[in-house]
Design a protein around this motif. Structure first.
Motif, mmCIF file in Angstrom:
data_model
loop_
_atom_site.group_PDB
_atom_site.id
_atom_site.type_symbol
_atom_site.label_atom_id
_atom_site.label_comp_id
_atom_site.label_asym_id
_atom_site.label_seq_id
_atom_site.Cartn_x
_atom_site.Cartn_y
_atom_site.Cartn_z
ATOM 1 N N GLU A 39 0.726 -1.163 0.050
ATOM 2 C CA GLU A 39 0.012 0.143 -0.107
ATOM 3 C C GLU A 39 0.874 1.207 0.049
ATOM 4 O OE1 GLU A 39 -2.949 0.122 3.180
ATOM 5 O OE2 GLU A 39 -3.532 -1.931 2.543
ATOM 6 N N MET A 40 1.691 1.274 0.845
ATOM 7 C CA MET A 40 2.676 2.457 0.768
ATOM 8 C C MET A 40 3.786 2.527 -0.360
ATOM 9 S SD MET A 40 5.979 2.923 3.566
ATOM 10 C CE MET A 40 7.444 3.498 2.906
ATOM 11 N N ARG A 41 3.981 1.433 -1.080
ATOM 12 C CA ARG A 41 4.532 1.590 -2.553
ATOM 13 C C ARG A 41 3.891 2.235 -3.417
ATOM 14 N NH1 ARG A 41 4.248 -3.892 -5.552
ATOM 15 N NH2 ARG A 41 2.227 -2.947 -5.742
ATOM 16 N N TRP A 52 3.131 5.816 -2.595
ATOM 17 C CA TRP A 52 3.963 6.886 -3.083
ATOM 18 C C TRP A 52 4.339 7.006 -4.304
ATOM 19 C CZ3 TRP A 52 8.783 6.627 -5.456
ATOM 20 C CH2 TRP A 52 9.604 7.597 -5.051
ATOM 21 N N LEU A 53 4.127 5.849 -5.293
ATOM 22 C CA LEU A 53 4.262 5.864 -6.709
ATOM 23 C C LEU A 53 3.338 6.898 -7.264
ATOM 24 C CD1 LEU A 53 5.737 4.813 -9.114
ATOM 25 C CD2 LEU A 53 4.220 3.031 -9.011
ATOM 26 N N ASN A 54 2.193 7.063 -6.726
ATOM 27 C CA ASN A 54 1.170 7.890 -7.322
ATOM 28 C C ASN A 54 1.205 9.170 -6.931
ATOM 29 O OD1 ASN A 54 -0.392 5.570 -8.648
ATOM 30 N ND2 ASN A 54 -1.514 5.319 -6.719
ATOM 31 N N ARG A 55 1.635 9.381 -5.936
ATOM 32 C CA ARG A 55 2.161 10.682 -5.094
ATOM 33 C C ARG A 55 3.432 11.270 -5.946
ATOM 34 N NH1 ARG A 55 5.073 11.508 -0.303
ATOM 35 N NH2 ARG A 55 5.196 13.765 0.150
ATOM 36 N N PHE A 109 14.072 14.340 -4.035
ATOM 37 C CA PHE A 109 14.373 15.191 -2.722
ATOM 38 C C PHE A 109 13.930 16.456 -2.696
ATOM 39 C CE2 PHE A 109 16.944 17.680 0.372
ATOM 40 C CZ PHE A 109 16.604 16.693 1.488
ATOM 41 N N GLU A 110 14.067 17.469 -3.670
ATOM 42 C CA GLU A 110 13.688 18.784 -3.655
ATOM 43 C C GLU A 110 12.151 18.679 -3.771
ATOM 44 O OE1 GLU A 110 15.363 21.624 -3.107
ATOM 45 O OE2 GLU A 110 17.055 20.215 -2.537
ATOM 46 N N LEU A 111 11.577 17.867 -4.280
ATOM 47 C CA LEU A 111 9.974 17.795 -4.199
ATOM 48 C C LEU A 111 9.300 17.372 -3.110
ATOM 49 C CD1 LEU A 111 9.512 16.312 -7.904
ATOM 50 C CD2 LEU A 111 9.150 18.680 -7.182
ATOM 51 N N GLY A 112 10.244 17.081 -2.072
ATOM 52 C CA GLY A 112 9.688 16.496 -0.808
ATOM 53 C C GLY A 112 9.245 15.015 -0.883
ATOM 54 N N LEU A 113 9.736 14.294 -1.905
ATOM 55 C CA LEU A 113 9.435 12.842 -1.899
ATOM 56 C C LEU A 113 10.459 11.979 -1.338
ATOM 57 C CD1 LEU A 113 8.195 13.000 -5.857
ATOM 58 C CD2 LEU A 113 6.768 12.479 -3.965
ATOM 59 N N LEU A 114 11.624 12.356 -0.926
ATOM 60 C CA LEU A 114 12.549 11.301 -0.263
ATOM 61 C C LEU A 114 12.780 12.037 0.899
ATOM 62 C CD1 LEU A 114 14.811 10.422 -3.330
ATOM 63 C CD2 LEU A 114 12.883 9.277 -2.281
ATOM 64 N N HIS A 115 13.208 11.235 2.079
ATOM 65 C CA HIS A 115 13.933 11.909 3.242
ATOM 66 C C HIS A 115 15.449 11.454 3.001
ATOM 67 C CE1 HIS A 115 10.381 12.739 5.636
ATOM 68 N NE2 HIS A 115 9.842 11.305 5.626
ATOM 69 N N VAL A 156 28.087 9.949 3.547
ATOM 70 C CA VAL A 156 27.254 9.465 2.316
ATOM 71 C C VAL A 156 26.185 9.718 2.809
ATOM 72 C CG1 VAL A 156 26.385 7.174 1.244
ATOM 73 C CG2 VAL A 156 28.965 7.677 1.865
ATOM 74 N N ALA A 157 25.098 10.331 1.886
ATOM 75 C CA ALA A 157 23.681 10.657 2.056
ATOM 76 C C ALA A 157 22.893 9.347 1.734
ATOM 77 C CB ALA A 157 23.311 11.656 1.139
ATOM 78 N N ARG A 158 22.026 9.033 2.577
ATOM 79 C CA ARG A 158 21.159 7.889 2.288
ATOM 80 C C ARG A 158 19.566 8.362 2.242
ATOM 81 N NH1 ARG A 158 25.387 6.765 5.144
ATOM 82 N NH2 ARG A 158 26.258 4.636 5.237
ATOM 83 N N TYR A 159 18.926 7.690 1.575
ATOM 84 C CA TYR A 159 17.526 8.109 0.916
ATOM 85 C C TYR A 159 16.773 7.315 1.353
ATOM 86 C CZ TYR A 159 20.250 12.066 -1.372
ATOM 87 O OH TYR A 159 20.916 12.938 -1.564
ATOM 88 N N GLU A 160 15.270 7.655 1.717
ATOM 89 C CA GLU A 160 14.255 6.547 1.592
ATOM 90 C C GLU A 160 12.912 7.484 1.230
ATOM 91 O OE1 GLU A 160 14.039 5.144 5.385
ATOM 92 O OE2 GLU A 160 13.207 7.014 6.400
ATOM 93 N N ILE A 161 11.897 6.739 0.566
ATOM 94 C CA ILE A 161 10.688 7.540 0.433
ATOM 95 C C ILE A 161 10.093 7.934 1.527
ATOM 96 C CG2 ILE A 161 10.409 6.006 -1.750
ATOM 97 C CD1 ILE A 161 8.134 4.397 -0.260
ATOM 98 N N ALA A 162 9.643 9.423 1.477
ATOM 99 C CA ALA A 162 8.728 10.034 2.458
ATOM 100 C C ALA A 162 7.229 9.892 2.183
ATOM 101 C CB ALA A 162 9.095 11.603 2.367
ATOM 102 N N ASP A 163 6.636 9.027 3.216
ATOM 103 C CA ASP A 163 5.261 8.743 3.123
ATOM 104 C C ASP A 163 4.741 9.369 4.556
ATOM 105 O OD1 ASP A 163 2.615 8.019 3.452
ATOM 106 O OD2 ASP A 163 3.391 5.883 2.358
ATOM 107 N N PRO A 164 3.668 10.300 4.453
ATOM 108 C CA PRO A 164 3.145 10.977 5.543
ATOM 109 C C PRO A 164 2.373 9.714 6.554
ATOM 110 C CG PRO A 164 2.176 11.894 3.832
ATOM 111 C CD PRO A 164 3.056 11.145 3.436
ATOM 112 N N GLU A 165 2.191 8.771 5.889
ATOM 113 C CA GLU A 165 1.106 7.842 6.500
ATOM 114 C C GLU A 165 2.184 6.789 7.127
ATOM 115 O OE1 GLU A 165 -2.345 6.335 4.686
ATOM 116 O OE2 GLU A 165 -2.520 8.153 3.503
ATOM 117 N N HIS A 166 3.461 6.581 6.991
ATOM 118 C CA HIS A 166 4.363 5.619 7.431
ATOM 119 C C HIS A 166 5.435 6.369 7.936
ATOM 120 C CE1 HIS A 166 6.249 1.915 7.595
ATOM 121 N NE2 HIS A 166 7.469 2.505 7.139
#
Length: 144
Positions: free
Chosen positions: A4-6, A9-12, A71-77, A85-95
């Motif tokens: 569900e998160m996938r 986030w993909l749609n967003r 990242f600039e669009l607020g889609l990644l933390h 080294v920078a590490r990234y993950e998807i930003a999901d307000p529900e998770h």
């Protein structure tokens, strides 16, 4: 993987990219698809580049550029490690989860704690702040 998160986030991500007027180029589309599947916890861009090696995404610079745009669009933390080294993950307000960096081993461990979340929200209330998000990184050495 949280399906569900996938999907959420993909749609967003697709909506935000289109709303920003960015074209759906091969590299950006491949990075978005990969992050939707694999980006629920921290990844470095070199790992993304390696995973996309068999796809026609252009250069590694294209992957780095796509990650920067997301990242600039607020889609990644982003978690900037002490190793530079920078590490990234998807930003999901529900998770939401946080991270513990073990300074003895360098391991990064994700954790969630409802009592901790309640304390953060209570602090925001006391400070009279409408909380729009928060990122917490604990650093220390395991005692075991």
């Amino acid at each position: 993987m949280d399906l569900e998160m996938r999907d959420r986030w993909l749609n967003r991500a697709q909506d935000r990219v289109a709303g920003a007027g960015l074209r759906a180029g091969a590299a950006r589309s491949a990075v978005i698809e990969l992050l939707a599947r694999e980006g629920q916890c921290l990844l470095i861009v070199a790992e993304l580049t390696q995973m996309l090696r068999s796809q026609p995404v252009g250069s590694a610079a294209s992957v780095y550029r796509a990650v920067d745009e997301l990242f600039e669009l607020g889609l990644l933390h982003r978690l900037d490690g002490r190793d530079g080294v920078a590490r990234y993950e998807i930003a999901d307000p529900e998770h939401h989860h946080h991270h513990l960096v073990d300074e003895g081993t360098g391991d990064v461990v994700a954790f969630a704690d409802q009592e901790f979340e309640r304390a953060i929200h209570a602090l925001a209330e006391r400070l009279d702040v409408e909380l729009t998000g928060h990122d917490v990184v604990l650093r220390g050495r395991r005692r075991s």
